[in-house]
Enzyme design. Structure first.
Site, PDB file in Angstrom:
ATOM      1  CB  SER A 138      -1.982  -8.360   0.984  1.00  0.00           C
ATOM      2  OG  SER A 138      -1.378  -9.284   0.092  1.00  0.00           O
ATOM      3  CE1 TYR A 151      -0.598  -4.138  -2.370  1.00  0.00           C
ATOM      4  CE2 TYR A 151       0.261  -6.259  -1.637  1.00  0.00           C
ATOM      5  CZ  TYR A 151      -0.806  -5.477  -2.011  1.00  0.00           C
ATOM      6  OH  TYR A 151      -2.078  -5.994  -2.010  1.00  0.00           O
TER       7      TYR A 151
END
Ligand code: NAD
Length: 252
Positions: A138, A151
């Site tokens: 990401s 995350y």
């Protein structure tokens, strides 16, 4: 072609689109997902279009599930050419409120799961003369909004894991790369019970230098490219697919 592809998190969202994109090219696609309803729905859709697909219930954070996924794939198709480590979850809470179990959950699915699937698949790729692994990271590996620590850390870990795997597996002819998506609108790729129309504003689109929010197809097409012969000299790399957002200077 006759490639065998495993896509983790292939039931919904970006993974569902990757599964259908590879199936459209004639690949045999194994859908590994914790959500049976979504996985079976996607498997049946591919079969209804004449494709070849197998759903295997898998929690990528559980070693016995990952072992079972690889066993079933080998029993059914005899080999694994491509692994796409796409399953991922977000984190709840803030550093002030978040119990450590939440840190463990996110790291275990996103980072441990990516390593464990690669570990179980790699020997089969090596013995079959090579393969391709793609890890979905990401842009949050490189920049943050508040309260995304588990995350972001898991995705940063995936970037490092990718170059580490690329070096370990290179001479076994296994290429390993990551893709870092930015904002990808996935609502059209949810299982039918959850499907809903995206409610994106003009501002959402226009803040992107590419003029629009991303689509799962943008990530799936990047996967196709990284698996192709044209990408045979690319390993250990990270491909950012974010419409230009992470290189846009935002000082006002
Ligand atoms: P999604 O929630 O729509 O789909 C994720 C899929 O993974 C679901 O089918 C879910 O059931 C499955 N899954 C969850 N936990 C699992 C587990 N433990 N084992 C197996 N399967 C599991 O998510 P998405 O937006 O399609 O994201 C896919 C990947 O792309 C994730 O790794 C995510 O971090 C990454 N990503 C998404 C975006 C975005 O904007 N959508 C941006 C950057 C990165």
């Amino acid at each position: 072609n006759d490639k065998v592809v495993i896509v983790t998190g292939g039931g919904q969202g970006i993974g569902r689109c990757i599964v259908q994109t590879f199936a459209d090219k004639g690949a045999k696609v194994v859908i590994a997902d914790i959500d049976d309803e979504a996985g079976i729905e996607n498997e049946e859709y591919i079969k209804s279009k004449g494709g070849d697909s197998l759903f295997v219930h898998t929690d990528v954070s559980l070693e016995k599930d990952v072992g079972n996924l690889v066993d079933k794939t080998i029993k059914t198709y005899g080999k694994i050419d491509i692994l796409i480590n796409n399953a991922g979850v977000g984190a709840r809470g803030t550093i002030y409120t978040r119990p450590m179990e939440e840190w463990d959950r996110v790291i275990n699915v996103n980072l441990r799961g990516t390593y464990m699937c690669s570990k179980y698949v790699a020997p089969h790729m090596r013995d079959n003369g090579g393969g391709v692994i793609i890890n979905i990271a990401s842009t949050r590996a490189f920049m943050s909004e508040p309260h995304t620590e588990p995350y972001s850390a898991s995705k940063g870990g995936i970037i490092a894991l990718t170059h580490s795997l690329a070096i370990s597996l290179g001479y076994d002819k296994i290429r390993v790369n990551s893709i870092s998506p930015g904002w990808i609108e996935v609502s059209e790729w949810k299982k039918s019970r959850e499907a809903k129309k995206p409610q994106l504003t003009e501002e959402d689109h226009l803040q992107h230098p590419a003029g629009r929010v991303g689509k799962p197809e943008d990530v799936a097409n990047a996967c196709l490219f990284l698996c192709s012969e044209e990408a045979s000299f690319i390993t250990g790399a990270n491909l950012i697919v974010d419409g230009g957002m992470t290189v846009k200077m935002i000082y006002v």
